[in-house]
Design an enzyme around this catalytic site. Structure first.
Site, PDB file in Angstrom:
ATOM      1  N   THR A 185       0.866  -1.181   0.000  1.00  0.00           N
ATOM      2  CA  THR A 185       0.000   0.000   0.000  1.00  0.00           C
ATOM      3  C   THR A 185       0.897   1.223   0.000  1.00  0.00           C
ATOM      4  OG1 THR A 185      -0.002   0.121   2.387  1.00  0.00           O
ATOM      5  CG2 THR A 185      -1.802  -1.091   1.367  1.00  0.00           C
ATOM      6  N   GLU A 330      -5.998  -3.495   0.241  1.00  0.00           N
ATOM      7  CA  GLU A 330      -6.251  -4.509   1.278  1.00  0.00           C
ATOM      8  C   GLU A 330      -7.488  -5.348   1.002  1.00  0.00           C
ATOM      9  OE1 GLU A 330      -5.299  -1.423   1.839  1.00  0.00           O
ATOM     10  OE2 GLU A 330      -4.112  -1.226   3.678  1.00  0.00           O
ATOM     11  N   LYS A 438     -12.834  19.381  10.251  1.00  0.00           N
ATOM     12  CA  LYS A 438     -13.616  19.484  11.491  1.00  0.00           C
ATOM     13  C   LYS A 438     -13.871  20.949  11.797  1.00  0.00           C
ATOM     14  CE  LYS A 438     -11.548  15.205  12.751  1.00  0.00           C
ATOM     15  NZ  LYS A 438     -10.387  15.100  11.851  1.00  0.00           N
ATOM     16  N   TRP A 443     -18.456  17.784  10.949  1.00  0.00           N
ATOM     17  CA  TRP A 443     -17.567  17.376   9.873  1.00  0.00           C
ATOM     18  C   TRP A 443     -18.029  17.927   8.533  1.00  0.00           C
ATOM     19  CZ3 TRP A 443     -16.691  11.412  10.858  1.00  0.00           C
ATOM     20  CH2 TRP A 443     -15.898  11.261  12.000  1.00  0.00           C
TER      21      TRP A 443
HETATM   22  P1  AMP Z   1      -5.556   2.081  -2.585  1.00  0.00           P
HETATM   23  O1  AMP Z   1      -5.286   0.986  -1.638  1.00  0.00           O
HETATM   24  O2  AMP Z   1      -4.324   2.775  -3.048  1.00  0.00           O
HETATM   25  O3  AMP Z   1      -6.427   1.654  -3.720  1.00  0.00           O
HETATM   26  O4  AMP Z   1      -6.370   3.198  -1.781  1.00  0.00           O
HETATM   27  C1  AMP Z   1      -7.578   2.906  -1.135  1.00  0.00           C
HETATM   28  C2  AMP Z   1      -8.244   4.183  -0.719  1.00  0.00           C
HETATM   29  O5  AMP Z   1      -8.579   4.971  -1.848  1.00  0.00           O
HETATM   30  C3  AMP Z   1      -9.559   3.979  -0.009  1.00  0.00           C
HETATM   31  O6  AMP Z   1      -9.387   3.654   1.342  1.00  0.00           O
HETATM   32  C4  AMP Z   1     -10.226   5.334  -0.214  1.00  0.00           C
HETATM   33  O7  AMP Z   1      -9.774   6.298   0.718  1.00  0.00           O
HETATM   34  C5  AMP Z   1      -9.744   5.736  -1.588  1.00  0.00           C
HETATM   35  N1  AMP Z   1     -10.769   5.422  -2.589  1.00  0.00           N
HETATM   36  C6  AMP Z   1     -10.825   4.361  -3.401  1.00  0.00           C
HETATM   37  N2  AMP Z   1     -11.897   4.430  -4.210  1.00  0.00           N
HETATM   38  C7  AMP Z   1     -12.546   5.574  -3.894  1.00  0.00           C
HETATM   39  C8  AMP Z   1     -13.739   6.210  -4.360  1.00  0.00           C
HETATM   40  N3  AMP Z   1     -14.469   5.716  -5.336  1.00  0.00           N
HETATM   41  N4  AMP Z   1     -14.092   7.377  -3.764  1.00  0.00           N
HETATM   42  C9  AMP Z   1     -13.358   7.909  -2.780  1.00  0.00           C
HETATM   43  N5  AMP Z   1     -12.234   7.364  -2.308  1.00  0.00           N
HETATM   44  C10 AMP Z   1     -11.833   6.208  -2.858  1.00  0.00           C
END
Ligand code: AMP
Length: 545
Positions: A185, A330, A438, A443
């Site tokens: 990640t 994850e 905040k 929020w």
């Molecule tokens: P990654 O593991 O790099 O794919 O990142 C995952 C994170 O990307 C998630 O926990 C979200 O915070 C963000 N994320 C993924 N898809 C979306 C979406 N459609 N809208 C908003 N945030 C997203």
């Protein structure tokens, strides 16, 4: 009493066996890194994947060993994945957009024994070679004719390397819980964390992804995974596409608007998927060239929030259905997808967009709940925000080499996202927990404000961050990148937003910048922005003091 059905382990190489048997002629077309287009099919792809497996086996790569890939989406990369998995070794996708030091850290942490790389990344690897201690051999994904001179250890062109194997080889047998793939990640704080997919989780995730209310791909589709294989397990598409026998179009290293359009048009792509930034480039190209998308039926957009304006443009101007999706590395990575349930299916216009702007609902295999700070479960009323927790067959339970138990007592993983869930199960992300603004104990969703701002015709991209405020704790600052050759004033932007959000959500100020920083997976880098604007004084803050 146990059931009397066969034990048929869920192993990933069974996917390519199935594709080669039942969809042997289905094409896999790639834009090669060397330049020309290349066409193969699933029968051929499996044949060569077996050679990869045989060659790795001969090199002493064993069950559980990690093989890094630093590569674009091409047929060779796909063959490599199946070949690696087929001997019980682990494909470890490395994101080339990471800083070189991060790449070195990840390769050392994963203890990768082989590095398979595209020509594109030789300069990075040559600079880092001294630091990449565990790598015993570099396999360059090209042929002898394109192989440059390199000092990389035991470097060999892929085509020569697999030519040494005759393909008379059988996949190895092992437990379906064996690790198959690995992806770190790109955490914004601390060291990256290794997520380790299993054969079982990958196969189940692919079955889940193919469902009509999920990705909805079939043998009649031509699938273009613009999302790189190094980004969150390719959103499952490298496994789901052969599983259903879909034609694959692999974009190689060219992801700009013109190049993606060329693929969509030439190969009559029906389904594609990527992050919003990719689609910004495509839409700009279409607009500038007055081009159309007659073949494309569906685009899955996720990784960051898909702005309402983007969904509207795809659907109203180009007739392409948008499916907004949310997931995480994850989670293999799919979490929710925005297909319309019967309760919403008849909606049109803005009411339909109100649902499509949400991140969607969970397919079978993903359980979700939202909780408050004391871990009490919150109502699914579409209004109450809480931290999103998830559980399922393709959700991580621990990170590689970290013993910490990361799950709560009920086995749920904390996503770090804040969201609402409506009575029909549609989840809507408010923010990453650390990005939510905040203000006066309440929020404000930065994502909602960003979505609204990019609806302004002159705005290319928007980011909202919280700036400290003497009275309200934090107030929103809107940071904007304008479209090429456009000018706009702060009042023009705020005037456009007025009345479309609660008054107290309105940004206290607007700044125009040339560029907004992005992470290696195309997300807005809020941390970097907060750092950039850490001394910024809002006009309202000065007035309150
Ligand atoms: P990654 O593991 O790099 O794919 O990142 C995952 C994170 O990307 C998630 O926990 C979200 O915070 C963000 N994320 C993924 N898809 C979306 C979406 N459609 N809208 C908003 N945030 C997203």
């Amino acid at each position: 009493m146990l059931g009397l059905m066969q034990d048929w382990p869920l192993l990933c190489h069974r996917i390519i066996d199935h594709a080669a048997t039942y969809h042997p002629e289905r094409r896999v077309i790639s834009r090669s890194v060397e330049g020309p287009f290349h066409t193969t099919n699933y029968f051929e792809l499996r044949r060569r994947a077996l050679k990869v497996a045989q060659r790795l086996d001969r090199d002493g790569i064993k069950l559980g060993d990690r093989v890094a890939t630093l590569a674009w989406n091409t047929w060779r990369h796909l063959e490599a994945w199946y070949g690696i998995m087929g001997i019980g070794a682990i494909y470890h996708t490395v994101n080339p957009r990471l800083f070189p030091e991060q790449i070195a850290w990840i390769v050392n942490h994963a203890e990768d024994r082989v590095m398979m790389t595209d020509l594109t990344f030789l300069p990075i690897l040559e600079k880092l070679a001294g630091q990449l201690k565990p790598i015993e051999r570099y396999v360059v994904l090209t042929d002898a004719a394109h192989m440059p001179a390199t000092a990389l250890k035991n470097a060999v062109p892929y085509e020569e390397w697999i030519a040494e194997a005759d393909g008379d080889f059988a996949w190895k047998d092992f437990d379906e819980r064996t690790a198959a793939g690995m992806c770190y990640t790109s955490g914004t704080t601390g060291n990256p964390k290794g997520v380790l997919y299993s054969h079982r989780s990958n196969v189940l995730h692919s079955l889940m992804a193919a469902q009509v209310d999920a990705m909805d791909v079939s043998s009649r589709d031509v699938v273009l995974p613009v999302v790189p294989m190094f980004h969150a397990n390719c959103w499952g598409l490298a496994l789901t596409s052969p599983m259903v026998g879909a034609t694959l179009v692999m974009p190689g290293g060219k992801l700009d608007g013109a190049s993606i359009f060329e693929l969509l048009d030439t190969y009559r792509v029906s389904f594609t998927a990527a992050v919003p930034t990719v689609w910004l480039m495509l839409l700009a190209h279409l607009e500038a060239n007055n081009a159309k998308l007659p073949y494309l039926k569906k685009v899955v957009i996720g990784g960051s929030a898909c702005p309402r304006a983007m969904t509207k443009t795809f659907q109203d101007v180009y007739g392409v259905e948008v499916c907004h999706a949310w997931g995480m590395t994850e989670m293999s990575p799919l979490g929710t997808l925005g297909s319309l349930k019967p309760e919403y299916a008849d909606l049109t216009g803005e009411e339909r967009l109100d649902i499509q702007v949400k991140q969607g609902h969970a397919p079978f295999g993903v359980e979700m709940k939202i909780v408050d700070d004391s871990d009490n479960e919150l109502p699914r009323d579409g209004k109450t925000f809480g931290r999103l927790k998830v559980r399922g067959f393709a959700v991580t339970r621990s990170y590689f080499k970290e013993d910490d138990d990361i799950l709560d007592p009920q086995g749920f993983f904390d996503t770090g996202d804040v969201c609402t869930i409506d009575p029909h199960g549609y989840m809507q992300i408010t923010d990453r927990a650390k990005d939510v603004i905040k203000s006066g104990g309440e929020w404000i969703s930065s994502i909602d404000l960003e979505n609204l701002a990019v609806g302004h015709p002159k705005v290319a991209e928007a980011a909202v961050i919280g700036i400290s405020h003497p009275k309200w704790d934090e107030r929103p600052l809107l940071v904007i990148v304008l479209k090429k050759d456009q000018t706009a004033t702060k009042d023009e932007i705020l005037g456009f937003m007025q009345g479309k959000v609660a008054k107290w959500w309105m940004p206290d100020d607007v700044v125009f910048v040339a560029e907004i920083p992005h992470t290696a997976t195309g997300k807005i880098q809020k941390m970097a922005l907060r750092e950039q604007f850490k001394d910024y004084v809002l006009p309202t803050a000065a007035a309150a003091e």
